[in-house]
Every structure is written in structure tokens, then in C-alpha cells.
Design an enzyme around this catalytic site. Structure first.
Site, PDB file in Angstrom:
ATOM      1  N   ARG A 162       0.841  -1.191   0.000  1.00 28.17           N
ATOM      2  CA  ARG A 162       0.000   0.000   0.000  1.00 28.17           C
ATOM      3  C   ARG A 162       0.878   1.243   0.000  1.00 28.17           C
ATOM      4  O   ARG A 162       1.500   1.586   1.005  1.00 28.17           O
ATOM      5  CB  ARG A 162      -0.922   0.013   1.222  1.00 28.17           C
ATOM      6  CG  ARG A 162      -1.780   1.283   1.306  1.00 28.17           C
ATOM      7  CD  ARG A 162      -2.977   1.154   2.218  1.00 28.17           C
ATOM      8  NE  ARG A 162      -2.642   1.063   3.633  1.00 28.17           N
ATOM      9  CZ  ARG A 162      -3.532   1.138   4.621  1.00 28.17           C
ATOM     10  NH1 ARG A 162      -4.821   1.289   4.328  1.00 28.17           N
ATOM     11  NH2 ARG A 162      -3.159   1.019   5.872  1.00 28.17           N
ATOM     12  N   ASP A 446      -4.054   3.513  14.124  1.00 35.59           N
ATOM     13  CA  ASP A 446      -3.185   3.986  13.056  1.00 35.59           C
ATOM     14  C   ASP A 446      -3.662   5.375  12.662  1.00 35.59           C
ATOM     15  O   ASP A 446      -4.485   5.987  13.359  1.00 35.59           O
ATOM     16  CB  ASP A 446      -3.140   3.004  11.881  1.00 35.59           C
ATOM     17  CG  ASP A 446      -4.469   2.864  11.148  1.00 35.59           C
ATOM     18  OD1 ASP A 446      -5.421   3.623  11.449  1.00 35.59           O
ATOM     19  OD2 ASP A 446      -4.565   1.993  10.264  1.00 35.59           O
TER      20      ASP A 446
END
EC number: 2.3.3.9
Length: 532
Positions: A162, A446
Site C-alpha cells: 500500500r 493507526d
């Protein structure tokens, strides 16, 4: 060359990553594609301004023929037909990468975005770890002498990388005197060095694409993929991409996004936490109709979230693409059996819902959760690698279904406000220290979850919300007082040198962006200016 790198040796292995040929490829990507990226970011801002002026979101009339058409994405490569468990985590440090590859998951989402702090050291270290993993020689010895190596007794997880979202820069690389596009640096270095090697391994260059807001952004990625395959001389369609549907505008363009990437598409993912962040961000000044309750109360069973996930499964399977479930943030605590038992219970319930809804697999944030997720999907899939044949013809979702956040049960409380401030400061401090994912109160946090926290604070201040547990109105003065108290709480929990270096500036940053008149689109943009 019009490309310049400020530090050619930020981490071991940099000489293998920052090669002249790789940098020339990145330069070419920028010359060809950065102008379109810049225009698309401007289009995002224009759409947001129209929404602020009263425009709403709906399915695009000009692309109705795509939604109504009979087409499918390219057939999945063998390495991606079974994705029932995906382990997420950063590719730096090497220990984290090795643990993810060894976890027993089918796929490792090698994260260069939300679970990754993009210091220049981390960026290059992550690329070098992926380079070594592709060649089977990734290893690490801890300062205590513990050796970490890739297992040979079980299949390793298939890496799916990613890169950063379109909005993030890479200040250590300049092209024509301007900071590089982080996404092009991340993709370019990984693809250039590993595409052929991965194909030789029986896999391929596979990617997760984050933060997109329209099918035109997907078209840009498809153009980049087509050019890149030709540039290095590999077959067209070798790249496969899974798109995170984690913004509310993208939820209205799922078919179109798959269509633009159809020769390179693998599937869509329900990026639930960024999706909630996007809902707040896009409709932040649209009044109390778009206020969410305390973050901890927003469940995936809320009707507006059910509409989003069921539409995703239905859209994917109609097009022959995989529908990937999202992250359950609960993680085990090996020192607290009761906490661990509750975490397993909640993750099991979350994955059971997804598997029964038709998802082909899902994410976990901790290796200890891999088996739990696998057992749930095994019970539904049986011997099948996926359930793409489950078409969900029963699903019918309207624009109102996607936008009706009033269906979320829960309250807005001082306890929730305090939690948001605590989490935002604690996560930002850890991010500034170089770690992009951290366990806070047995939840994996996160950038996405921190974005929800600080965005709710901004929205509550600007709407003058009355807290249901105390009756107090959320004002800048109240936020400043609670933030000071939560910051002092954090001071008591960490070493003083760590507090001074990371937590104090994190608290100031959260104060600045939570109380600013103008909303800051991404927490990581001002935070990025505070790291090397």
C-alpha cells in the site's frame, strides 16, 4: 536528471534501492503523471466546496451505463484467488515484515501508508525489506541477539503493497525543484526493483490503493500501471490492485473505479476507519444531521455502515472481483487473559458478520488473530478459495442509505471527547517517534483512527455540541482544558524525555488543528513537517 535526493544513504541497503535507473523511472512517472494528480487534488477540493455550499452526493448520472453494463474485471492470478486472511502492518522495521510474512495469513498488506511513519529512513528501509523479501533473504537480529528469519515450513503471506495516498509529498526527493509525490516514490521504487522478481516467484506486483475519491483517480493509477508495465517490459495486466473504499465519495463510484482498473483490478476493500473519517471530513460543516456519536459507539452494524459494506460485496461479486473486509481494531494482550478473551470474541463476531455477508476475506492487525479469522472464513468457504459466486442480488442501496448517519446509535459524551484527545495525542506522538501503528488501550490505532478522533473534536467545537453526560457545551475553552488534562495524564505514563520530545509537540499539533478555524484535511500533512 531533474530528480534530486537529499540523502542517498538514510538506511542500510539504500544503495540497492536509490539506484540511478530507479530514480530515472520515478522522474519519468512524475513528468508524465504529476500534472493529472495535481488536477485531481484540485477537483477534490472543488467538490468539497460544493458540498459545503449545499450540494449532496449521489450516484453519477453520466456513468449510469457503466453501472448498468455487463462487464467483469480480469481473472485473478493464482496467488490472489484465496485471500481469506490478510495481515496488515508496516514493512519497516524488518522484524515487523518478517512476522507478517510468517503469520500464516494468505496476504500481507505491506503498509507504506497509515501504519507507517514516512521518515526517509523508514521509506528506504521498507523498500529494502520488500526487496529482500521478494528474493527470500529477509532476516533480522535484534539487539538482544534474537534472530528473525522467513519460515520454510509454511507458505509465506503474499505481499500486497500500500503506497501513500495522492495527497502526501516526499520531501527528500524533488523533481524539477518540487517535492515528489509520495505515492509515486513508494510505487516506483517497489515496482521497478521487484516486478520481474515477483513474477518469477509465481506472484506479481500487487498493490492496495488508498484514499481515492473518484473513478478519475483510479483511471490515473491504471494509466500509471499500463505505462510502468511497458517501461520494464512485463506483460500488460501483471499488476493487480485492490482499492480501499475508504472515502464517502468513492462509495458512490465503486463500479466506476473497478471499470477504470478492470485489466488491473483485483477487488475492493471496506476501509471502515478511514470511511468514518471521510464521512466527518466531507460533511463537517453540514450541521447536526452529520454528527456521529462517540467513536467507540459507531458499530459496523449501524444501518449506514451496513449499506456501505453490502453494496461493496454486491458490486465486487457482480464484477468478478474480491470483496475484502476491514480491520477489527481489537488486539490481544498476552499479559491480560480477560482482555485477550474479549478481543477474540469481538474479532470472531466481526469476521463472522463479514463472512456471512459474502466477503472473501478480511484484515487482522495482530498475528495472534490470524487463526481466529481463518477459522471463521473456513467455516463459511469450506473448500472454496473465495465466494465471488455469492452475488447478493438482494442488496439495494440508495444514496440516502449511505448518507443517513442518524442510524448510528450512541451518545456524544465528555468521556468520548477525552478519549479522542488522548488517542489523538498518544498516536501522533508515537507517529512522530517513527512508529505508524501502536496499541492504545488494547486497540490497534493507526493514522485513520487518529483522524477520526481529531476530526470529531473539530466538528463538535464548530457545531457547539452539548455533551450528553455532563451537559457542557463543547467550546474551544473546554477542549483546551480537557486536552491539558489528558496530556498530563500521558506525561505520567511515559518517560519524561519521550514526553518532551514527542508528546508535547503532538499535544500542540492536536490543539492547533482541532481548534483552527479552517479544517486541516489530513493530520499527517502538518505532522510530516515535524519529522526528518
Amino acid at each position: 536528471m531533474a530528480i534530486d535526493v537529499s540523502d542517498m544513504s538514510p538506511a542500510p541497503g539504500a544503495e540497492k534501492i536509490l539506484t540511478p535507473d530507479a530514480l530515472a523511472f520515478i522522474e519519468e512517472l512524475h513528468h508524465r503523471f504529476r500534472p493529472t494528480r495535481d488536477n485531481l487534488l484540485a477537483a477534490r477540493a472543488d467538490r468539497r466546496n460544493r458540498i459545503a455550499a449545499g450540494e449532496s452526493l449521489d450516484f453519477l448520472p453520466e456513468t449510469a451505463s457503466i453501472r448498468e453494463g455487463d462487464w467483469k474485471v480480469a481473472e485473478a492470478p493464482a496467488a490472489l484467488t484465496d485471500r481469506r486472511v490478510e495481515m496488515t502492518g508496516p514493512a519497516s522495521p524488518a522484524k515487523m515484515a518478517i512476522n507478517a510474512l510468517n503469520s500464516g495469513a494468505k496476504v500481507w498488506l505491506a503498509d507504506l501508508e497509515d501504519a507507517h511513519t514516512p521518515t526517509w529512513h523508514n521509506v528506504v528501509d521498507a523498500e529494502y525489506n520488500l526487496y529482500r523479501a521478494a528474493r527470500g533473504d529477509l532476516s533480522f537480529i535484534s539487539p538482544e541477539g534474537k534472530e528473525y528469519t522467513l519460515r520454510t515450513d509454511v507458505p509465506l503471506a503474499v505481499p500486497v503493497v500500500r503506497p501513500r495516498g495522492w495527497h502526501l509529498p516526499e520531501k527528500h526527493v524533488t523533481v524539477d525543484g518540487e517535492p515528489a509525490v509520495g505515492a509515486l516514490v513508494d510505487f516506483g521504487l517497489h515496482f521497478f526493483h521487484n516486478a520481474r522478481q515477483l513474477l518469477d516467484n509465481g506472484q506479481g506486483p500487487y498493490y492496495y490503493l488508498p484514499k481515492m475519491e473518484s473513478h478519475l483517480e483510479a483511471r490515473l493509477w491504471n494509466d500509471i500501471f499500463t505505462f510502468s508495465e511497458e517501461y520494464v517490459g512485463i506483460p500488460q495486466g501483471s499488476i493487480r490492485a485492490t482499492v480501499l473504499i475508504e472515502t464517502i465519495p468513492a462509495a458512490f463510484e465503486m463500479d466506476e473505479i473497478l471499470y477504470e482498473l478492470r485489466d488491473h483490478a483485483s477487488g475492493l476493500n471496506a476501509g471502515r476507519w478511514d470511511y468514518l473519517f471521510s464521512m466527518i471530513k466531507v460533511f463537517r460543516d453540514s450541521g447536526k444531521d452529520f454528527l456521529l456519536p462517540d467513536r467507540a459507539d459507531v458499530a459496523m452494524t449501524a444501518p449506514f455502515m451496513r449499506a456501505y459494506t453490502e453494496l461493496l460485496v454486491s458490486t465486487c461479486h457482480r464484477r468478478g472481483a474480491f470483496a475484502m473486509g476491514g480491520m477489527a481494531a481489537f488486539i490481544p494482550n498476552r499479559r491480560e487473559p480477560e482482555v485477550t478473551a474479549k478481543a477474540f470474541e469481538k474479532v470472531t463476531a466481526d469476521k463472522t458478520r463479514e463472512a456471512n455477508d459474502g466477503f472473501d476475506g478480511s484484515w487482522v492487525a495482530h498475528p495472534d488473530m490470524v487463526q481466529t479469522c481463518r477459522e471463521v472464513f473456513d467455516s463459511v468457504l469450506g473448500d472454496k478459495p473465495n465466494q465471488v459466486d455469492k452475488l447478493r442480488d438482494d442488496v439495494s442501496v440508495t444514496a440516502k442509505d449511505l448518507l443517513d448517519v442518524s442510524t448510528a446509535e450512541g451518545a456524544i459524551t465528555e468521556a468520548g471527547l477525552r478519549s479522542n484527545l488522548y488517542v489523538a495525542v498518544a498516536y501522533t506522538a508515537v507517529w512522530l517517534s517513527g512508529n505508524g501503528a501502536v496499541a492504545i488501550h488494547n486497540l490497534m490505532e493507526d493514522a485513520a483512527t487518529a483522524e477520526i478522533s481529531r476530526s470529531q473534536v473539530w466538528q463538535q467545537v464548530h457545531n457547539g455540541i452539548v455533551l450528553e453526560d455532563t451537559g457542557a457545551t463543547v467550546t474551544p475553552e473546554l477542549v483546551e482544558r480537557l486536552l491539558a488534562e489528558e496530556t498530563e495524564r500521558l506525561r505520567s505514563e511515559v518517560p519524561e524525555d519521550q514526553f518532551t520530545r514527542f508528546y508535547a509537540p503532538a499535544s500542540q499539533l492536536i490543539a492547533d488543528i482541532s481548534l483552527a478555524d479552517d479544517y486541516v484535511d489530513f493530520l499527517t500533512l502538518p505532522a510530516y513537517e515535524l519529522i526528518d
